[in-house]
Structures are given as C-alpha cells and as structure tokens.
Write a protein that holds these residues in place. Sequence first.
Motif, mmCIF file in Angstrom:
data_model
loop_
_atom_site.group_PDB
_atom_site.id
_atom_site.type_symbol
_atom_site.label_atom_id
_atom_site.label_comp_id
_atom_site.label_asym_id
_atom_site.label_seq_id
_atom_site.Cartn_x
_atom_site.Cartn_y
_atom_site.Cartn_z
ATOM 1 N N LEU A 244 0.999 -1.289 -0.263
ATOM 2 C CA LEU A 244 -0.199 0.098 -0.535
ATOM 3 C C LEU A 244 0.840 1.185 -0.031
ATOM 4 N N VAL A 245 1.756 1.284 0.608
ATOM 5 C CA VAL A 245 2.184 2.658 1.163
ATOM 6 C C VAL A 245 3.405 2.311 -0.350
ATOM 7 N N MET A 246 4.120 1.233 -0.789
ATOM 8 C CA MET A 246 4.768 1.457 -2.518
ATOM 9 C C MET A 246 3.715 1.681 -3.823
ATOM 10 N N GLN A 247 2.157 2.056 -3.173
ATOM 11 C CA GLN A 247 1.825 2.373 -4.483
ATOM 12 C C GLN A 247 0.652 3.740 -4.308
ATOM 13 N N ARG A 248 1.101 4.234 -2.834
ATOM 14 C CA ARG A 248 1.143 5.862 -2.421
ATOM 15 C C ARG A 248 2.132 6.599 -2.989
ATOM 16 N N GLN A 249 3.630 5.672 -3.172
ATOM 17 C CA GLN A 249 4.480 6.561 -3.227
ATOM 18 C C GLN A 249 4.931 6.197 -5.202
ATOM 19 N N LEU A 250 4.321 5.726 -5.527
ATOM 20 C CA LEU A 250 3.753 6.044 -7.145
ATOM 21 C C LEU A 250 3.166 7.072 -7.479
ATOM 22 N N MET A 251 2.089 6.381 -6.654
ATOM 23 C CA MET A 251 0.759 7.414 -6.970
ATOM 24 C C MET A 251 1.025 9.272 -7.507
ATOM 25 N N ALA A 252 2.045 9.326 -5.812
ATOM 26 C CA ALA A 252 1.782 11.037 -6.104
ATOM 27 C C ALA A 252 3.081 11.321 -7.064
ATOM 28 N N HIS A 253 4.070 10.680 -8.092
ATOM 29 C CA HIS A 253 5.060 10.601 -8.480
ATOM 30 C C HIS A 253 4.346 10.795 -10.353
ATOM 31 N N LEU A 254 2.962 10.072 -9.845
ATOM 32 C CA LEU A 254 2.085 9.966 -11.514
ATOM 33 C C LEU A 254 1.618 11.415 -11.455
ATOM 34 N N ASN A 256 1.973 14.025 -9.777
ATOM 35 C CA ASN A 256 3.488 14.962 -9.747
ATOM 36 C C ASN A 256 3.162 16.049 -8.590
ATOM 37 N N GLU A 257 2.386 14.966 -7.509
ATOM 38 C CA GLU A 257 2.227 15.311 -6.529
ATOM 39 C C GLU A 257 3.987 15.215 -5.265
ATOM 40 N N GLU A 258 4.022 15.837 -4.194
ATOM 41 C CA GLU A 258 5.520 15.546 -3.269
ATOM 42 C C GLU A 258 5.057 14.501 -2.338
ATOM 43 N N LEU A 259 5.921 13.211 -2.789
ATOM 44 C CA LEU A 259 6.471 12.038 -2.572
ATOM 45 C C LEU A 259 6.151 12.111 -0.630
ATOM 46 N N PRO A 260 4.861 11.241 -0.540
ATOM 47 C CA PRO A 260 4.226 10.711 0.927
ATOM 48 C C PRO A 260 5.504 10.749 2.010
ATOM 49 N N TYR A 261 6.407 9.675 1.284
ATOM 50 C CA TYR A 261 7.542 8.797 2.236
ATOM 51 C C TYR A 261 8.751 9.196 1.681
ATOM 52 N N ASP A 262 9.658 9.885 2.659
ATOM 53 C CA ASP A 262 11.109 9.983 2.227
ATOM 54 C C ASP A 262 12.075 8.865 2.668
#
Length: 278
Positions: A244-254, A256-262
């Motif tokens: 679920l976390v990996m999905q959030r990272q890629l969704m944010a990139h698609l 053009n939003e700030e990545l939710p996790y560093d």
Amino acid sequence: KISIAIAEPASVIHRGDIIDKEAMRRGTTVYLPTQTVLMLPEPISCDIASLTALQVRSSFVIRVWMDEQGKITNKSISREGTRVLKRLHYSEADALISLTEDDTAQPLRDLLTCAKRLQARRIAHGALNLQRPEYKISVNHNNITVTMIDKDSPSRLLVAEMMILANHIAAKYAVQHQIPLIYRVQDPPLEPITEEMIAEPLGFHKVRKFLGRSSMSLQHSGHSGLGLPMYTQLTSPLRRFADLVMQRQLMAHLANEELPYDKEELLKVLETAERTAR
C-alpha cells in the motif's frame, strides 16, 4: 500488449488516518484455518477498493508490450478506471485454458504463453523454480479439511508471472525516476544449484540451505531467486501494508505531487513489515 490492473486502496485510505494506522499495526492479512483476519476492513478490502466484477473501480495499471521471444519492448504505468467483466477462480481458468474454443479461453492461453516465455527468460538469468508444497487447511465445526494446492497449474503460473512482471516494472520505474521504494533483494546462492539437486525428493529443503539471504532494502539490488536485477512488491495493497505504501509513492509521482514518504519514513515501514513477517 498485457494490462495488469491492481486494486487501488490508496485512493480511499489516506496516510495517517485511523484505518491507515491500524493497517500498519497489523501489517498483513492473516489466513488461518478457522478464519481470515483482514488488514483492512471488509467493506474496503472486499468491496469499495476491490476490483469487483461489473463495477468501475480506480486501479493502478501496469502495461507491458512483449515480442514473441518474451522480451519487453515497451511499458507504462498509469491510474485508470477499470471494469472487470468476469472474475475467475483458478479452477475455472484452468478449465477454460484446456478448452479448444471459447472467447475467454484464447486470451487466457495467449497470456499463459507470455507467462511461460517470461519464466523461461528469468530461469535463463539464474532464477530458481522452487515449489514448496502448499496446503489449504480449513476448520468448520470441528471438521478439518486439508487440500493440496497445485502450484504448477496453468492459471497459477499465469498469475504468478504477471505479478512478478508488474513488481519488476514498478521497481525499474522507481529507479529510473529516483522514487524512494522498498526493494526485495536476494544474494546469489552460496554454491551453484543444479537441476539434479532440485529434483531430489528433499531437494527443496536441501537447496534452501544454499540460497542467498532474502531481505528488504531501500537500495535496489538483484534478486537471484527470481533472476531479476531489481524487484519490489506492490501487487497486494489490500493485504500487505508495505505494498500500500509503495502504491502511494508511485501514485504521488504520477500526479506530480510531493512524495508521501522519505527514506527515513520508509525505513519505519520496512522495520514494521519485517517484524510482522517474522
């Protein structure tokens, strides 16, 4: 052209809300003989976020173009509305694949051909086709049923290879675009593994002693068991929190939003996932 649609719970569960915190605590869905303990509430995991038949659902789509040798010629990742026409059980898919003429059977056979080519390419790059016996155990009013799962059935091979393909493509995309992710890595075997070793009655257990360390990492590296240069896991976001976390990272990139996790925050997710797995 192969389209792999993955359920998108990240569109309805937001980071930090009460469901997200409980999902992180649980880490994964647990399948017990007496019951299934879901990571996410049933209305979400079995309805709202699930790719339910005949309903348009938000989904994470990985698309791959392959040539006749199984070589990937193009790929893309997107978010789309998906409408599943029909859901099939493994046994239904196997029956369709074995038929001679059917509108659903031929696409399944084409996908199976692609899956076998993908598997052959991985094996050529050192992948090990190890199949541990797997059993489904159910308990109902003191009646115990044990069924051996045929891991080599055509439909299971098809699904397994498509999931491996999707996870590999996602890992390559993250590396290319420098998106922090959790990768699955495995060191090479301590000594060469031969077909003869695998074929022995206790081959699986003997070979396991020589397999390299398998772990999660924030740095991409090879996964020797799968025969791939990089690999992540995001194909089961309804039942694995790390996915679920990996999905959030890629969704944010698609988007053009700030990545939710560093990387530091991903490290906490990684530690939680490893602890839950143990």
